[in-house]
Write a protein that holds these residues in place. Structure first.
Motif, PDB file in Angstrom:
ATOM      1  N   SER A  78      -8.594  -3.380  -9.420  1.00 59.05           N
ATOM      2  CA  SER A  78      -9.342  -2.297  -8.776  1.00 59.05           C
ATOM      3  C   SER A  78     -10.848  -2.471  -8.976  1.00 59.05           C
ATOM      4  CB  SER A  78      -8.871  -0.935  -9.267  1.00 59.05           C
ATOM      5  OG  SER A  78      -9.219  -0.768 -10.621  1.00 59.05           O
TER       6      SER A  78
ATOM      7  N   LEU B  93       8.801  -5.743 -12.311  1.00 56.27           N
ATOM      8  CA  LEU B  93       9.120  -7.024 -11.679  1.00 56.27           C
ATOM      9  C   LEU B  93       8.291  -8.178 -12.249  1.00 56.27           C
ATOM     10  CD1 LEU B  93      10.537  -8.645  -9.429  1.00 56.27           C
ATOM     11  CD2 LEU B  93       8.738  -7.875  -7.858  1.00 56.27           C
TER      12      LEU B  93
ATOM     13  N   ALA C 116       1.856  -8.338 -14.781  1.00 53.91           N
ATOM     14  CA  ALA C 116       3.063  -8.803 -15.482  1.00 53.91           C
ATOM     15  C   ALA C 116       3.327  -7.990 -16.739  1.00 53.91           C
ATOM     16  CB  ALA C 116       2.923 -10.290 -15.813  1.00 53.91           C
ATOM     17  N   SER C 117       2.676  -6.819 -16.871  1.00 49.63           N
ATOM     18  CA  SER C 117       2.887  -6.003 -18.068  1.00 49.63           C
ATOM     19  C   SER C 117       4.068  -5.056 -17.936  1.00 49.63           C
ATOM     20  CB  SER C 117       1.622  -5.200 -18.380  1.00 49.63           C
ATOM     21  OG  SER C 117       1.179  -4.527 -17.214  1.00 49.63           O
ATOM     22  N   SER C 118       4.704  -5.034 -16.756  1.00 48.48           N
ATOM     23  CA  SER C 118       5.906  -4.203 -16.635  1.00 48.48           C
ATOM     24  C   SER C 118       6.720  -4.626 -15.425  1.00 48.48           C
ATOM     25  CB  SER C 118       5.530  -2.714 -16.540  1.00 48.48           C
ATOM     26  OG  SER C 118       5.068  -2.399 -15.246  1.00 48.48           O
TER      27      SER C 118
ATOM     28  N   LYS D 112       1.289  -2.743   1.673  1.00 46.31           N
ATOM     29  CA  LYS D 112       2.357  -3.760   1.671  1.00 46.31           C
ATOM     30  C   LYS D 112       2.391  -4.508   3.006  1.00 46.31           C
ATOM     31  CE  LYS D 112       3.118  -4.003  -1.999  1.00 46.31           C
ATOM     32  NZ  LYS D 112       3.397  -5.136  -2.872  1.00 46.31           N
TER      33      LYS D 112
ATOM     34  N   LYS E 193      -1.016  -3.673 -23.821  1.00 49.05           N
ATOM     35  CA  LYS E 193       0.274  -3.329 -23.211  1.00 49.05           C
ATOM     36  C   LYS E 193       1.009  -4.606 -22.814  1.00 49.05           C
ATOM     37  CE  LYS E 193       2.465  -0.856 -19.433  1.00 49.05           C
ATOM     38  NZ  LYS E 193       2.321  -0.101 -18.187  1.00 49.05           N
TER      39      LYS E 193
ATOM     40  N   ALA F 235      14.714   0.466  -8.703  1.00 44.53           N
ATOM     41  CA  ALA F 235      14.416   1.905  -8.795  1.00 44.53           C
ATOM     42  C   ALA F 235      13.962   2.350 -10.181  1.00 44.53           C
ATOM     43  CB  ALA F 235      15.647   2.688  -8.357  1.00 44.53           C
TER      44      ALA F 235
ATOM     45  N   PHE G  24       7.267   4.120  -9.868  1.00 39.24           N
ATOM     46  CA  PHE G  24       7.566   5.507  -9.485  1.00 39.24           C
ATOM     47  C   PHE G  24       7.073   6.510 -10.516  1.00 39.24           C
ATOM     48  CE2 PHE G  24      10.661   2.492  -7.785  1.00 39.24           C
ATOM     49  CZ  PHE G  24      10.356   2.629  -6.441  1.00 39.24           C
TER      50      PHE G  24
ATOM     51  N   GLY H 140       8.030   1.152 -13.325  1.00 40.08           N
ATOM     52  CA  GLY H 140       6.919   2.089 -13.487  1.00 40.08           C
ATOM     53  C   GLY H 140       6.273   2.484 -12.177  1.00 40.08           C
TER      54      GLY H 140
ATOM     55  N   ALA I  31       1.098  -7.251  -8.715  1.00 39.05           N
ATOM     56  CA  ALA I  31       0.671  -5.917  -9.178  1.00 39.05           C
ATOM     57  C   ALA I  31       0.562  -4.939  -8.010  1.00 39.05           C
ATOM     58  CB  ALA I  31      -0.682  -6.015  -9.873  1.00 39.05           C
ATOM     59  N   ALA I  32       0.841  -3.683  -8.281  1.00 40.11           N
ATOM     60  CA  ALA I  32       0.653  -2.667  -7.244  1.00 40.11           C
ATOM     61  C   ALA I  32       0.620  -1.289  -7.873  1.00 40.11           C
ATOM     62  CB  ALA I  32       1.787  -2.711  -6.221  1.00 40.11           C
ATOM     63  N   ILE I  33      -0.066  -0.386  -7.209  1.00 36.59           N
ATOM     64  CA  ILE I  33       0.046   1.020  -7.578  1.00 36.59           C
ATOM     65  C   ILE I  33       0.529   1.807  -6.368  1.00 36.59           C
ATOM     66  CG2 ILE I  33      -1.565   1.291  -9.502  1.00 36.59           C
ATOM     67  CD1 ILE I  33      -3.456   2.341  -7.167  1.00 36.59           C
TER      68      ILE I  33
ATOM     69  N   PRO J 119      12.265  -7.976  -3.043  1.00 37.42           N
ATOM     70  CA  PRO J 119      13.234  -8.330  -4.085  1.00 37.42           C
ATOM     71  C   PRO J 119      14.433  -7.397  -4.182  1.00 37.42           C
ATOM     72  CG  PRO J 119      11.323  -7.251  -5.058  1.00 37.42           C
ATOM     73  CD  PRO J 119      11.029  -7.385  -3.584  1.00 37.42           C
TER      74      PRO J 119
ATOM     75  N   THR K  71      -6.579  -1.915  -4.420  1.00 38.60           N
ATOM     76  CA  THR K  71      -5.953  -2.682  -5.503  1.00 38.60           C
ATOM     77  C   THR K  71      -4.925  -3.675  -4.948  1.00 38.60           C
ATOM     78  OG1 THR K  71      -6.136  -0.744  -6.933  1.00 38.60           O
ATOM     79  CG2 THR K  71      -4.590  -2.463  -7.633  1.00 38.60           C
TER      80      THR K  71
ATOM     81  N   VAL L 286       4.098 -10.330  -3.140  1.00 36.31           N
ATOM     82  CA  VAL L 286       5.274  -9.456  -3.097  1.00 36.31           C
ATOM     83  C   VAL L 286       5.105  -8.432  -1.973  1.00 36.31           C
ATOM     84  CG1 VAL L 286       6.690  -7.811  -4.373  1.00 36.31           C
ATOM     85  CG2 VAL L 286       5.668  -9.761  -5.569  1.00 36.31           C
TER      86      VAL L 286
HETATM   87  P1  NDP Z   1       5.373  -1.497 -11.985  1.00 36.49           P
HETATM   88  O1  NDP Z   1       4.570  -0.255 -11.857  1.00 36.49           O
HETATM   89  O2  NDP Z   1       6.393  -1.577 -13.059  1.00 36.49           O
HETATM   90  O3  NDP Z   1       4.409  -2.749 -12.123  1.00 36.49           O
HETATM   91  C1  NDP Z   1       3.185  -2.791 -11.476  1.00 36.49           C
HETATM   92  C2  NDP Z   1       2.246  -3.664 -12.268  1.00 36.49           C
HETATM   93  O4  NDP Z   1       0.973  -3.670 -11.596  1.00 36.49           O
HETATM   94  C3  NDP Z   1       1.990  -3.160 -13.681  1.00 36.49           C
HETATM   95  O5  NDP Z   1       1.967  -4.269 -14.532  1.00 36.49           O
HETATM   96  C4  NDP Z   1       0.597  -2.548 -13.572  1.00 36.49           C
HETATM   97  O6  NDP Z   1      -0.145  -2.599 -14.762  1.00 36.49           O
HETATM   98  C5  NDP Z   1      -0.024  -3.472 -12.556  1.00 36.49           C
HETATM   99  N1  NDP Z   1      -1.256  -2.911 -12.005  1.00 36.49           N
HETATM  100  C6  NDP Z   1      -1.451  -1.719 -11.401  1.00 36.49           C
HETATM  101  N2  NDP Z   1      -2.746  -1.564 -11.099  1.00 36.49           N
HETATM  102  C7  NDP Z   1      -3.386  -2.678 -11.510  1.00 36.49           C
HETATM  103  C8  NDP Z   1      -4.742  -3.108 -11.513  1.00 36.49           C
HETATM  104  N3  NDP Z   1      -5.730  -2.328 -11.037  1.00 36.49           N
HETATM  105  N4  NDP Z   1      -5.032  -4.322 -12.018  1.00 36.49           N
HETATM  106  C9  NDP Z   1      -4.078  -5.103 -12.534  1.00 36.49           C
HETATM  107  N5  NDP Z   1      -2.785  -4.747 -12.583  1.00 36.49           N
HETATM  108  C10 NDP Z   1      -2.456  -3.550 -12.093  1.00 36.49           C
HETATM  109  O7  NDP Z   1       6.033  -1.685 -10.546  1.00 36.49           O
HETATM  110  P2  NDP Z   1       7.043  -2.801  -9.939  1.00 36.49           P
HETATM  111  O8  NDP Z   1       7.364  -3.820 -10.951  1.00 36.49           O
HETATM  112  O9  NDP Z   1       8.130  -2.068  -9.267  1.00 36.49           O
HETATM  113  O10 NDP Z   1       6.132  -3.426  -8.785  1.00 36.49           O
HETATM  114  C11 NDP Z   1       5.831  -4.784  -8.711  1.00 36.49           C
HETATM  115  C12 NDP Z   1       5.751  -5.217  -7.269  1.00 36.49           C
HETATM  116  O11 NDP Z   1       7.020  -5.065  -6.646  1.00 36.49           O
HETATM  117  C13 NDP Z   1       4.774  -4.423  -6.412  1.00 36.49           C
HETATM  118  O12 NDP Z   1       4.070  -5.314  -5.571  1.00 36.49           O
HETATM  119  C14 NDP Z   1       5.666  -3.523  -5.587  1.00 36.49           C
HETATM  120  O13 NDP Z   1       5.054  -3.187  -4.359  1.00 36.49           O
HETATM  121  C15 NDP Z   1       6.845  -4.432  -5.397  1.00 36.49           C
HETATM  122  N6  NDP Z   1       8.089  -3.787  -5.017  1.00 36.49           N
HETATM  123  C16 NDP Z   1       8.722  -2.932  -5.869  1.00 36.49           C
HETATM  124  C17 NDP Z   1       9.907  -2.350  -5.477  1.00 36.49           C
HETATM  125  C18 NDP Z   1      10.633  -1.398  -6.358  1.00 36.49           C
HETATM  126  O14 NDP Z   1      11.650  -0.909  -5.919  1.00 36.49           O
HETATM  127  N7  NDP Z   1      10.176  -1.128  -7.579  1.00 36.49           N
HETATM  128  C19 NDP Z   1      10.514  -2.650  -4.175  1.00 36.49           C
HETATM  129  C20 NDP Z   1       9.743  -3.564  -3.392  1.00 36.49           C
HETATM  130  C21 NDP Z   1       8.601  -4.109  -3.810  1.00 36.49           C
HETATM  131  P3  NDP Z   1       0.047  -1.514 -15.956  1.00 36.49           P
HETATM  132  O15 NDP Z   1       1.249  -1.976 -16.715  1.00 36.49           O
HETATM  133  O16 NDP Z   1      -1.226  -1.670 -16.741  1.00 36.49           O
HETATM  134  O17 NDP Z   1       0.221  -0.180 -15.324  1.00 36.49           O
END
Ligand code: NDP
Length: 315
Positions: A62, A14, A10-12, A194, A39, A225, A230, A228, A88-90, A221, A111, A140
């Motif tokens: 991770s 969605l 939830a630090s960035s 996913k 952060k 675009a 990307f 973070g 969360a996702a990378i 959702p 992760t 998600v």
């Molecule tokens: P962001 O990169 O903005 O957010 C991803 C978040 O995951 C960040 O808060 C990040 O933390 C956190 N994260 C990454 N690695 C870890 C870890 N090891 N432990 C804990 N937290 C971690 O991406 P989105 O907001 O776009 O993505 C959110 C979700 O939405 C994902 O599940 C993505 O698959 C999904 N999604 C996104 C789409 C898009 O178009 N953007 C479309 C469809 C789905 P930190 O801030 O520290 O990096």
């Protein structure tokens, strides 16, 4: 009482927008489960999340050890758990070589899928105990893992194959960094993760919905675009992707709007159906979407569940 909701990442993007949307209703204590405490604190402040409605807890998906510690600390807080959002996702589309989690699993699937799989299994009991009028567990998903869509057909396509790489440990040995045992591809690893998220939601639904009354759901959702996600992509992609989504595919959605959608899946009484993959049309109306053949393959979901249990030490 207020509901307690945990949102991972939830630090960035969605996750942050969803935390804000829920906290602003005044009906939720939002727990931001983040790997970078500072952060997360800065992010929450910068978007103006009311401070009486949120707290931050450390979680690094991770590391399975960190996931276990997080679950323990949450249990010790004595709070009931009413909703869990695995967000969360990378995404490592330009990675040439795999990188690995603390336990040695390929980082994207380790992760996005395995970390969340363990987290949700450990917290299921806490949600069972909640007396909240509705309890929800949301993972998600994404269109990119769904090969029945245009976006899901952009190569490399998601494909878990017969899960031989996962069964082999998803590690650096014997070509098993990818779930299907194929050659490493960072973009594909994300899409595969996913598909795992969507299959996991359905297996949870099958195993636990009737017994617990918990609503299990996933969603796409829209294409956010600007997030973070990307950040690892090449600069030209990052420049062109938002306008491309806005004007060409028309799939673009702002972080704020996407956050409202996810908040709806957490708290809107009309979205209480379990086992559903939600999407929104261009007028922002929600509908139950179809998953691709692979992302709704019940046999694969069962197999994925069983192998994942072994990898995270639950079986
Ligand atoms: P962001 O990169 O903005 O957010 C991803 C978040 O995951 C960040 O808060 C990040 O933390 C956190 N994260 C990454 N690695 C870890 C870890 N090891 N432990 C804990 N937290 C971690 O991406 P989105 O907001 O776009 O993505 C959110 C979700 O939405 C994902 O599940 C993505 O698959 C999904 N999604 C996104 C789409 C898009 O178009 N953007 C479309 C469809 C789905 P930190 O801030 O520290 O990096």
């Amino acid at each position: 009482r207020k509901g307690n909701v945990i949102i991972t990442g939830a630090s960035s993007g969605l996750g942050l927008a969803t935390a804000k949307a829920l906290a602003e209703t005044g009906k939720w204590n939002v727990i931001l489960a983040c790997r970078n405490f500072l952060k997360a604190e800065r992010a929450a402040k910068s978007v103006g999340i009311p401070k009486e409605n949120y707290s931050i807890m450390h979680l690094d998906l991770s590391s399975l050890e960190s996931v276990r510690q997080f679950a323990d600390s949450f249990k010790r807080s004595g709070k009931p758990l009413d909703a869990l959002v695995c967000n969360a996702a990378i995404y490592l589309p330009t990675a040439k070589e795999p990188t690995f989690t603390a336990e040695g699993f390929e980082l994207s699937v380790g992760t996005n899928h395995l970390g969340h799989f363990l987290l949700s299994r450990l917290l299921l009991d806490d949600m069972k105990k909640s007396d909240y009028p509705y309890k929800r567990f949301i993972i998600v998903g994404s269109i990119t893992g769904n090969t029945n869509t245009l976006a899901g057909n952009v190569p490399p396509k998601a494909n878990l194959g017969d899960l031989r790489g996962l069964a082999g440990g998803l590690n650096a040995l014997n070509n098993s960094a990818m779930i299907d045992g194929g050659e490493f591809d960072g973009a594909k690893a994300y899409k595969d993760s996913k598909v795992c998220n969507m299959l996991t939601m359905q297996e949870f639904h099958k195993r636990f919905h009737e017994e617990t009354g918990i609503t299990f759901a996933s969603l796409y959702p829209g294409c956010i675009a600007t997030t973070g996600l990307f950040r690892e992509h090449i600069p030209l992609f990052r420049l062109l992707f938002p306008p491309f989504q806005k004007y060409i595919t028309k799939g673009y959605v702002s972080e704020e709007e996407a956050g409202k959608r996810l908040a709806q899946v957490v708290s809107d009484p009309s979205l209480s159906k379990s086992g559903v993959y939600w999407s929104w049309n261009t007028n922002s109306a929600s509908f139950e979407n179809q998953l691709s053949e692979e992302a709704s393959d019940a046999e694969k979901a069962r197999k994925l569940w069983e192998i994942s249990e072994k990898l995270v030490g639950l079986a």
